[in-house]
Design an enzyme around this catalytic site. Structure first.
Site, PDB file in Angstrom:
ATOM      1  N   HIS A  79       0.836  -1.212   0.000  1.00 13.37           N
ATOM      2  CA  HIS A  79       0.000   0.000   0.000  1.00 13.37           C
ATOM      3  C   HIS A  79       0.868   1.258   0.000  1.00 13.37           C
ATOM      4  O   HIS A  79       0.565   2.235  -0.692  1.00 13.37           O
ATOM      5  CB  HIS A  79      -0.950   0.002   1.198  1.00 13.37           C
ATOM      6  CG  HIS A  79      -1.826  -1.205   1.260  1.00 13.37           C
ATOM      7  ND1 HIS A  79      -2.501  -1.583   2.403  1.00 13.37           N
ATOM      8  CD2 HIS A  79      -2.141  -2.135   0.314  1.00 13.37           C
ATOM      9  CE1 HIS A  79      -3.189  -2.694   2.154  1.00 13.37           C
ATOM     10  NE2 HIS A  79      -2.979  -3.043   0.902  1.00 13.37           N
ATOM     11  N   HIS A 238      -9.144  -2.316  -5.010  1.00 13.95           N
ATOM     12  CA  HIS A 238      -8.053  -2.610  -4.075  1.00 13.95           C
ATOM     13  C   HIS A 238      -7.048  -3.568  -4.707  1.00 13.95           C
ATOM     14  O   HIS A 238      -5.836  -3.445  -4.475  1.00 13.95           O
ATOM     15  CB  HIS A 238      -8.543  -3.182  -2.745  1.00 13.95           C
ATOM     16  CG  HIS A 238      -7.394  -3.345  -1.798  1.00 13.95           C
ATOM     17  ND1 HIS A 238      -6.849  -2.268  -1.132  1.00 13.95           N
ATOM     18  CD2 HIS A 238      -6.621  -4.420  -1.488  1.00 13.95           C
ATOM     19  CE1 HIS A 238      -5.795  -2.683  -0.436  1.00 13.95           C
ATOM     20  NE2 HIS A 238      -5.642  -3.984  -0.637  1.00 13.95           N
ATOM     21  N   ASP A 242      -3.083  -2.886  -5.007  1.00 18.00           N
ATOM     22  CA  ASP A 242      -2.029  -3.848  -4.676  1.00 18.00           C
ATOM     23  C   ASP A 242      -1.074  -4.037  -5.853  1.00 18.00           C
ATOM     24  O   ASP A 242       0.146  -4.094  -5.672  1.00 18.00           O
ATOM     25  CB  ASP A 242      -2.640  -5.212  -4.318  1.00 18.00           C
ATOM     26  CG  ASP A 242      -3.122  -5.302  -2.879  1.00 18.00           C
ATOM     27  OD1 ASP A 242      -2.766  -4.431  -2.057  1.00 18.00           O
ATOM     28  OD2 ASP A 242      -3.858  -6.263  -2.572  1.00 18.00           O
ATOM     29  N   HIS A 265      -0.433 -10.999  -5.095  1.00 14.80           N
ATOM     30  CA  HIS A 265       0.953 -10.571  -4.882  1.00 14.80           C
ATOM     31  C   HIS A 265       1.966 -11.498  -5.553  1.00 14.80           C
ATOM     32  O   HIS A 265       2.927 -11.031  -6.163  1.00 14.80           O
ATOM     33  CB  HIS A 265       1.258 -10.490  -3.385  1.00 14.80           C
ATOM     34  CG  HIS A 265       0.376  -9.537  -2.644  1.00 14.80           C
ATOM     35  ND1 HIS A 265       0.287  -8.193  -2.977  1.00 14.80           N
ATOM     36  CD2 HIS A 265      -0.455  -9.711  -1.590  1.00 14.80           C
ATOM     37  CE1 HIS A 265      -0.563  -7.609  -2.147  1.00 14.80           C
ATOM     38  NE2 HIS A 265      -1.032  -8.499  -1.312  1.00 14.80           N
TER      39      HIS A 265
END
Length: 306
Positions: A79, A238, A242, A265
């Site tokens: 973030h 969101h 990321d 991720h």
């Protein structure tokens, strides 16, 4: 000439570690040209610096973590890195007195505020952009992520959750990046989690700092946060946030189109590593004139030249 950027002065914030639940103090400081982003663990003696490079990302379960050769880690960087990417900060030293970046409100917005409070300083060296020359793609089962040539920086992102609340929301977003679009449309999107997972994580001493103060929490049917969502499509936004943070460990702003389906991720980092390993797939470019730059990092009022 389009110049590199750092922060004008040191800025500090205190928050809570998502997984430890402990208080964490974060300091963001100016850095010389061509430094890149360097994170420093000040709770170690001596302090340990870890440069933000794709090969230092060695943990991608639940967050993105930088880990050095001795196993010293700094977790939950994504973030903060989304905010650095969104405001076009090339160089900064970031000190933290814990193994993780504070979660703040679960979005990039507090970090955007911090960086804007510090001020943005342009430096006497050309800003380098990573220009995609040919497609690079990674896959994991039905999930995939790809970078391909594009004049600016476009994100084309789709998620696919069966949860009724998420399924009801828009799960596909295409956006052309600019700092103003990032701050307005992406930066406030919070991380989200399911109550059943949170109970399991806490039983395993994880997510001890997680709460409705820093995440969108869902049960089997609905959002539990009393104030609801910040965006109707906060979930996919969101995931885009990321990705912005995860891609920034490439070391430069990307010129290309990032297309992804159900990525997280791990796959984001695999894509950066695959890209950097194929040197014919990219080149570093700089620009003499503002009009030639296909991506707008609008300089906030009050930026100064070094």
């Amino acid at each position: 000439m389009i110049f590199q950027r750092t922060v004008q002065k040191m800025v500090k914030a205190t928050g809570v570690g998502l997984h430890s639940g402990n208080k964490v103090t974060l300091s963001i400081m100016p850095a010389p040209v061509n430094t890149g982003i360097v994170l420093v663990r000040t709770d170690m003696n001596p302090a340990v610096a870890i440069p933000a490079k794709a090969e230092q990302v060695r943990e991608t379960t639940m967050c993105t973590a930088l880990v050095n050769d001795e196993g010293i880690r700094i977790s939950t960087i994504e973030h903060l890195f989304a905010a650095l990417a969104g405001l076009g900060i090339d160089n900064a030293v970031i000190e933290v007195d814990a193994p993780e970046i504070p979660i703040m409100d679960g979005s990039a917005s507090p970090f955007v505020f911090l960086l804007q409070s510090a001020g943005i300083k342009e430096q006497a060296a050309p800003k380098k952009y990573l220009k995609i020359k040919r497609p690079v793609r990674v896959e994991d089962g039905d999930k995939w992520a790809e970078l391909k040539p594009f004049k600016g920086f476009r994100v084309n992102f789709k998620i696919d959750f069966a949860h009724p609340e998420i399924a009801r929301s828009q799960q596909h977003v295409v956006m052309d990046f600019s700092t103003s679009a990032f701050v307005k449309d992406i930066s406030r999107a919070r991380t989200f989690g399911f109550m059943r997972d949170i109970e399991y994580l806490r039983a395993n001493n994880l997510a001890l700092g997680g709460s409705m103060e820093n995440a969108v929490v869902l049960d089997e049917y609905r959002v539990l946060n009393p104030d609801g969502l910040r965006y109707e499509d906060e979930f996919v936004k969101h995931k885009i946030l990321d990705a912005f943070g995860d891609l920034y460990v490439a070391g430069h702003a990307i010129l290309g189109e990032f297309t992804a389906y159900k990525t997280g991720h791990a796959l984001n980092n695999q894509l950066v590593r695959a890209l950097l390993a194929q040197q014919d797939a990219w080149e570093l470019v700089s620009f003499e004139k503002e009009a030639d730059v296909p991506v707008s990092f609008t300089v906030p009022g009050g930026a100064v030249y070094a």
